[in-house]
Each structure stands twice: as C-alpha cells, then as structure tokens.
Design an enzyme around this catalytic site. Structure first.
Site, mmCIF file in Angstrom:
data_model
loop_
_atom_site.group_PDB
_atom_site.id
_atom_site.type_symbol
_atom_site.label_atom_id
_atom_site.label_comp_id
_atom_site.label_asym_id
_atom_site.label_seq_id
_atom_site.Cartn_x
_atom_site.Cartn_y
_atom_site.Cartn_z
ATOM 1 N N HIS A 129 10.016 16.843 -10.089
ATOM 2 C CA HIS A 129 9.875 18.258 -10.452
ATOM 3 C C HIS A 129 11.228 18.855 -10.822
ATOM 4 C CE1 HIS A 129 10.614 18.098 -6.109
ATOM 5 N NE2 HIS A 129 11.220 19.266 -6.239
ATOM 6 N N ILE A 138 13.582 22.552 2.585
ATOM 7 C CA ILE A 138 12.596 23.457 1.967
ATOM 8 C C ILE A 138 11.626 22.651 1.102
ATOM 9 C CG2 ILE A 138 12.342 25.260 0.171
ATOM 10 C CD1 ILE A 138 13.372 26.474 2.736
ATOM 11 N N ASP A 183 -17.434 -10.577 4.567
ATOM 12 C CA ASP A 183 -16.506 -9.506 4.962
ATOM 13 C C ASP A 183 -17.152 -8.125 4.856
ATOM 14 O OD1 ASP A 183 -14.336 -10.738 6.035
ATOM 15 O OD2 ASP A 183 -13.172 -10.789 4.178
ATOM 16 N N HIS A 192 10.998 24.169 -12.227
ATOM 17 C CA HIS A 192 11.569 24.124 -10.876
ATOM 18 C C HIS A 192 13.090 24.224 -10.929
ATOM 19 C CE1 HIS A 192 7.626 22.187 -10.791
ATOM 20 N NE2 HIS A 192 7.562 22.491 -9.514
ATOM 21 N N HIS A 226 -15.125 -4.372 2.298
ATOM 22 C CA HIS A 226 -14.313 -5.222 1.430
ATOM 23 C C HIS A 226 -14.960 -5.481 0.066
ATOM 24 C CE1 HIS A 226 -11.917 -5.689 4.937
ATOM 25 N NE2 HIS A 226 -11.188 -6.672 4.436
ATOM 26 N N ARG A 229 -10.649 -16.875 -9.034
ATOM 27 C CA ARG A 229 -9.338 -16.744 -8.365
ATOM 28 C C ARG A 229 -8.608 -18.090 -8.398
ATOM 29 N NH1 ARG A 229 -9.971 -16.988 -1.792
ATOM 30 N NH2 ARG A 229 -11.777 -18.338 -1.751
ATOM 31 N N SER A 286 -5.597 -16.084 -0.338
ATOM 32 C CA SER A 286 -6.855 -15.576 -0.884
ATOM 33 C C SER A 286 -6.727 -15.217 -2.359
ATOM 34 C CB SER A 286 -7.287 -14.311 -0.134
ATOM 35 O OG SER A 286 -7.445 -14.581 1.226
ATOM 36 N N HIS A 289 11.942 27.268 -5.422
ATOM 37 C CA HIS A 289 11.489 25.880 -5.617
ATOM 38 C C HIS A 289 10.846 25.692 -6.993
ATOM 39 C CE1 HIS A 289 9.181 22.126 -5.138
ATOM 40 N NE2 HIS A 289 8.241 22.807 -5.742
ATOM 41 N N HIS A 324 -11.716 -11.147 -4.959
ATOM 42 C CA HIS A 324 -12.820 -10.722 -4.103
ATOM 43 C C HIS A 324 -13.474 -9.502 -4.728
ATOM 44 C CE1 HIS A 324 -10.499 -13.459 -1.750
ATOM 45 N NE2 HIS A 324 -11.384 -13.464 -0.769
ATOM 46 N N ARG A 332 -14.339 -14.728 -5.531
ATOM 47 C CA ARG A 332 -14.120 -15.658 -4.416
ATOM 48 C C ARG A 332 -15.050 -16.863 -4.582
ATOM 49 N NH1 ARG A 332 -16.671 -15.937 0.996
ATOM 50 N NH2 ARG A 332 -15.234 -17.100 2.314
ATOM 51 N N GLU A 373 0.190 -2.380 -0.289
ATOM 52 C CA GLU A 373 -0.322 -2.415 -1.668
ATOM 53 C C GLU A 373 0.329 -1.349 -2.553
ATOM 54 O OE1 GLU A 373 -2.272 -2.728 0.993
ATOM 55 O OE2 GLU A 373 -3.670 -4.381 0.666
#
Ligand code: TPP
Length: 660
Positions: A69, A188, A467, A29, A471, A355, A382, A260, A459, A518, A409
C-alpha cells in the site's frame, strides 16, 4: 558521504512526491512512504546494488516492498534514482487507468518493481524465495556470478498475516543470511494502534525462528546504516525493527491512523511543507536533491560492469547456460526428449496413477532442464515430485534441487513466486489439490504477474479414497479454473501428463497446476502423436462421424467415458469421447476448432469427479453432468465412485434416457 541535511532533503523528496501524488489522485497511502523515507533513503543511497540503466542485471540486489500500500515510496525511489520508465508524468498519473503507477505495485508495469504486492504478507514470502534462488544459483554458478542481498520492507500488517510465519520459519531454517527484512515498526494500522489487535514480541518471534534481530530509530540515518552493516555480517537472516512515525512530517496527523490511507488534505500539506521547510510546488524536486538522487542511481554502475566482465570471462558453456537460464528459455534438446519419451509411452501403454506418471515425466524433464527446482509441502512420497536428479537442499548445502518446504503450503507458493521472479530457476511444488486453498492467494498473484510456477496437486478427487471428505477436492478444479491466466491441467494418463508438463514448462508467462490422481488409470492414448494434443485444451479421443452422444471428461473420468462409449457402441448407439485436460487452453482456441470439438450430438454429457460449475461451456445448460454435488466420503475409492454414481453405467443410462 551524504550530510544529514542532504539526507533529510532527499528523504523529504520522497515524502512530498508521495503526499502530493496521493492528494492529486485523491486516494492512496501517504503515511507509510512518509514514515519509511529515511530507511529507504539510507538503503538506496548507500547499500542497495541496483542500476536504473540496467534494471534487470541478474546479480542486482532485490528490493521487495512487502507493504504494497506504500507504493508511492517505491515509485518515488524509481523516479528519483533515474529509472527510465518511471517519469514525473507517471508519478502524476498515480492510480489512474493505464498508469504504471497502479494503486499497489504491479510486476511488469515498470522495471524496479520486483513483484506485485498489496496482499499483505506475500512480499516477505516472495523475498524468501528470492533469497533461496540467490543461494541456490550462487552454489551452482559461484559467487562471481551470483552474490547479492534481498531486502524486504514490511509493515505490521505483513507480520500479522499468517503467511509471514511460514516464510520466516523457512528462511530461518535455511539460514538465508543474505535476506534482510526492514520492519516499519510504527505501531499503527488502519483501525488505530497495533495494540488494539496484537501484542506479539516480534524480536522473540523472529529469534525463535532462527533469525538475528536488531532495533533502530528509523529516522536516524547513521543508526539505520549501522544496522544494515551488522545484518550483512550475520550468518542468519536479519530483521531490523525500524521505529518510525507514520506520516512523519505532518504536524497534525503524524503518528495516527488518519495518515495511513487517506490524502492529507490541502491545509495539512501546506502545514507539512512549512514544518519540513519544503518550498517547492507539488511534483517539483529541487535540482540539487534530484542530482543527489540521480548520483545515488549511478552508485552501482561499476559493480554491474565488473559483474559483466566476470560473466564475459566465464567459460563459454557457463556463460551460455547462465544467460539462457535468465532469459527463461528452455534448452534445444527439451522438445526432443519429450518426444522420445512420448514414443516410449505409446509402446508401453502403462496403467499408472498420474502422480506416478508425473514422477516419470519429471525424471525425463529434470534430466534435460538443470533449472527446475522441485519441492513438496511434506508430501514428497505422495506427490512424487522428487527424482534421481533432485538431491535435497539443506541449510548448509544448496547444491541440491529439492526444497523440503515443510507443512507450509502458502509460504511455499509465495516462495515459488519469488524464485520465479528472481530468474534462473523454474520452481515446481508438491501438495494435495485440496490444499490448493492454502496456496490460493499466491497462485492468484502468480497468475496476475504472469510468471512460470508449476504446482503439482495430487489426490485430485474422491479417487483418493479412505482419507475422506476433508481430503477429497470437490470444488477445487472449478475454483482454480476461475483464476484468469492460470492453466489448470487434469491429465487422463501418462501421455497426457507429460504433454501437460511440456505445456506448463513452455509457457514463460503463465503459472500452471497439474491435478493428478492417486489411483491407477489405463492408457487413454495408445498411439504416438507428434503433436501435443493437450495444448488444444480439449481434443477428440474417440471420434464418430454420426455421433448421437458426445462425452466430455477430464483426468480419471476419461477412463469412465471410454468404457461408456464402448458400452453404448454395443447397444448400437454411436458416441464420441472428448478429453478435456485444460479448460483455459480450449477456450483460447479459434472458434472453428472449438465448434468442431463441441460437435453437434443430440446428447452431451460431461463426467468429472468434481462440481458442475464451468462444464456448461461444453455441454450447455441442457447437458447432463455426472459428477459431485456434495462433499465426498471416506471409503475405498471404487465404492465411492459407485456411491456417488460416477460410473460408465450412469453415463450410459443418462445417454439412453436423453435419447428416449
Ligand atoms: C491480506 C490483506 N489484508 C488486508 C489488507 C488491507 N490493508 C491494507 S494496509 C492495512 C493495514 C496495514 O497496517 P501496517 O502494515 O501497519 O501499515 P501502515 O499503517 O504502517 O501503513 C490493511 C489491513 C491488505 N492489503 N492485505
């Protein structure tokens, strides 16, 4: 002071190295490096604090080429400024097998490559993590030891990717005022004009996210310099829109998408040499230009030496702690603390969700490791990732050790990569295993780079219950196990949980994920073992010399395997149980160990509340798998286990059926 003529020649050196390397490789590139050469020249000759002779100096400014790139921009800069491991030969080897100059910048190939980029948007989010790390370490060690800027060069592509919004809003919220983003505003991308697909007002967007924004002509060195100086005085992060022409200098292709991602072609390169007044052959940088660049590479020597003097003059304890932290070594008392905790667990034999066991383990870990920095994507209660030591970090107070990443996340996982790459801290996160999908591109890059980030993924199955299927992870363990170099753990009880944490922390060059329940689990390990049994990946929990049945299980299903083994024993059928907390580590064991663990039973059964994929390595294609074949369902978890047939009774029935 660099004269405009000298500046132009220095920038042109980048342009010609980039276009000639792409031409020689016949791929790459050239447009972005040619367009951004002026911006990069100003940054590297006047502002960036870096030392090619001491490239890992902890307080250097960080430069992230988010638009990966444009890798030839970075390689050219590293060569020109005198990084010893980036020679002209390396430039000539651009994109060849085994070369440091890979298609996209790869962390670890050469110093000065601060992170692996290429997947657009990751770099800007890594830079946010680096700026978080800087602010956190400055709060802890003081400005004498930590006081640097983080610069990211981003393209339109980076800003269009969704991850950039997560990164930008987190940075704006945390007031990361030492983060400066240079946007290559060239209008571009591959398909053509940005206007084909986007009409965002980037200034309004950044401002709305708590940033300061500026606009400059990206080919006017003094304007670029003035903007960087203004940015440095801001109490917010700053985005500088640098209006540039992609492929600047190419008479027939500049400003178009044609430049490019393809070589300019021999004729156009001749025309560009003429247009920019560059007489040298390919890969030859005129001596005066190279000298000027090498001088720029020496600019920060004094700053670095002054920093070293300050470190040397720091109290012995501070100096030792800072040095240890940046070496990535754990303190001497870590293993002892874990061992003591394992003894307590062997006594207490708690029935506990993993957990919660992870939280308890973290309470011990965070007590002895000052470098851990936790967090969660809005699931703190949780994920159980907050302990008594981890006060929350706030925009105005970075003395804490806990980041409320918000419901971001992907941004979280990429920021964690940046924190780990920065050095001095070990980031761990919290999220639901199901949403590892939202983090996956960044987890993959952590694995590719070989960096220590730890994802707490709770979980972890239908065991989460009500849930429901949105989930309940089904394919996630298999999908994560598919990523090379990632250690995916699924501990079965409190002891395995702390062992998995220990392994994750002791591996400097691998990321980890901990899949945690859980629901409560009984203690699978009831005796104290000095050895970290999880480090073998799989080990015999219940042995039987003449076992007719081998039952392999991970996490919550180890309890089911143990019950099934007892039921089989009552029927006079001898069975052994193998706990499998980590596929990857098991596959790395010597043949003899693996063979012994796989055993020679007539019947092999695996139990995991997920899909079968991967388990044939334990049970063979003729083995029996008890797990999930479909999405889950909403309901109390005990009913779900019955509904999906993941029970001790099902294991016993399968064993009996096979034994005939
Ligand atoms: C996540 C991701 N999607 C797609 C690509 C493929 N890709 C590489 S560069 C590019 C266009 C980027 O445009 P821009 O940032 O404006 O770069 P410029 O054209 O200015 O060099 C695309 C789609 C990628 N590298 N990463």
């Amino acid at each position: 002071m660099i004269s405009p003529e000298k500046h132009n020649r220095m920038a042109n050196a980048i342009r010609f190295l980039a276009m000639d390397a792409v031409e020689k490789a016949n791929s790459g590139h050239p447009g972005m490096p040619m367009g951004c050469a002026d911006v990069a020249t100003v940054l590297f000759t006047r502002y960036l604090n870096f030392d090619p002779k001491n490239p890992l100096w902890p307080d250097r400014d960080r430069f992230v080429l988010s638009a990966g790139h444009g890798s030839m921009l970075l390689y050219s800069l590293l060569y020109l400024t005198g990084y010893e491991d980036m020679t002209i030969e390396d430039i000539k080897q651009f994109r060849q097998m085994g070369a440091k100059t890979a298609g996209h910048p790869e962390y670890g190939h050469a110093t000065g490559i601060e992170t692996t980029t290429g997947p657009l948007g990751q770099g800007i989010a890594n830079a946010v993590g680096m700026a978080i790390a800087e602010k956190k370490l400055a709060s802890e060690f003081g400005a004498d030891l930590m006081n640097h800027y983080t610069y990211a060069l981003v393209g339109d592509g980076c800003l269009m990717e969704g991850i950039s919004q997560e990164a930008i809003s987190l940075a704006g919220h945390l007031k990361l005022n030492k983060l400066i983003v240079l946007w290559d505003d060239n209008g571009i991308s591959i398909d053509g004009a940005i206007a084909l697909a986007d009409s965002t007002d980037q200034h309004a967007r950044f401002k709305a996210s708590g940033w300061n924004t500026l606009s400059v002509d990206g080919h006017d060195p003094e304007a670029i310099a003035a903007a960087i100086e203004t940015a440095k005085t801001s109490d917010k992060p700053t985005m500088i829109a640098c209006k540039t022409v992609i492929g600047f200098g190419s008479p027939n292709k500049a400003g178009t998408h044609k430049v490019h991602g393809s070589p300019l072609g021999a004729d156009e390169i001749v025309a560009t040499r003429k247009a920019l007044g560059w007489a040298e052959e390919a890969f030859v940088v005129p001596a005066d230009v190279l000298d000027a660049w090498r001088l720029a590479g020496l600019r920060s020597t004094k700053t670095r030496k002054d920093w070293e003097t300050r470190l040397a003059a720091s109290p012995a304890e501070t100096k030792a702690e800072f040095t240890r932290r940046f070496a990535g070594d754990l303190p001497g008392n870590f293993a002892t603390a874990i061992d003591g905790y394992k003894k307590k667990l062997a006594e207490a034999k708690p029935t506990v969700a993993t957990r919660k066991a992870s939280e308890d383990a973290l309470e011990v870990i965070n007590g002895v490791l000052s470098e851990t920095i936790g967090g969660s994507a809005d699931l703190t209660g949780s994920n159980n990732t907050k302990t008594s030591q981890t006060k929350s970090i706030t925009p105005n107070d970075f003395s804490g050790r806990y980041i409320h990443y918000g419901i971001r996340e992907h941004g979280m996982a990429a920021a964690m990569n940046g924190i780990a790459l920065h050095g001095g801290l070990i980031p761990y996160s919290g999220g639901f295993l199901i949403f590892s999908d939202y983090c996956r591109p960044s987890i993959r890059l952590a694995a590719l780079m070989g960096i220590r980030v730890i994802h707490v993924l709770t979980h972890d199955s239908i065991g989460l219950g009500e849930d429901g299927p949105t989930h309940q992870p089904v394919e996630h363990m298999a999908a994560l196990r598919a990523i090379p170099n990632l250690m995916m753990f699924r501990p079965a009880d409190a002891t395995e949980t702390v062992e998995c944490w220990q392994i994750a922390l002791e591996h400097k060059h691998r990321p980890s994920g901990l899949a945690l329940t859980r629901q409560n689990l009984i203690a699978a390990r009831t005796d104290y073992e000095e050895k970290n049994l999880c480090s073998f990946g799989a080990y015999e929990l219940v042995s039987a010399s003449d076992a007719k049945v081998s039952i392999f299980a991970s996490g919550s299903e180890v309890e089911i395997a143990l019950k099934a083994q007892q039921m089989l024993a009552q029927k006079g059928i001898s069975a052994r149980v193998v706990s499998v907390p980590c596929f990857e580590l098991f596959f790395e064991q010597p043949d003899a160990y693996r063979e012994a663990i796989l055993g020679t039973s007539a019947v092999n059964i695996a139990v995991e509340a997920g899909i079968r994929q991967g388990w044939d390595a334990f049970i063979g294609s003729d083995g029996t798998f008890i797990g999930m074949k479909s999405f889950g369902a909403s309901g109390p978890y005990k009913e779900l286990y019955k509904h999906f047939g993941i029970t001790p009774e099902a294991v016993v029935a399968a064993a009996e059926a096979k034994l005939g």
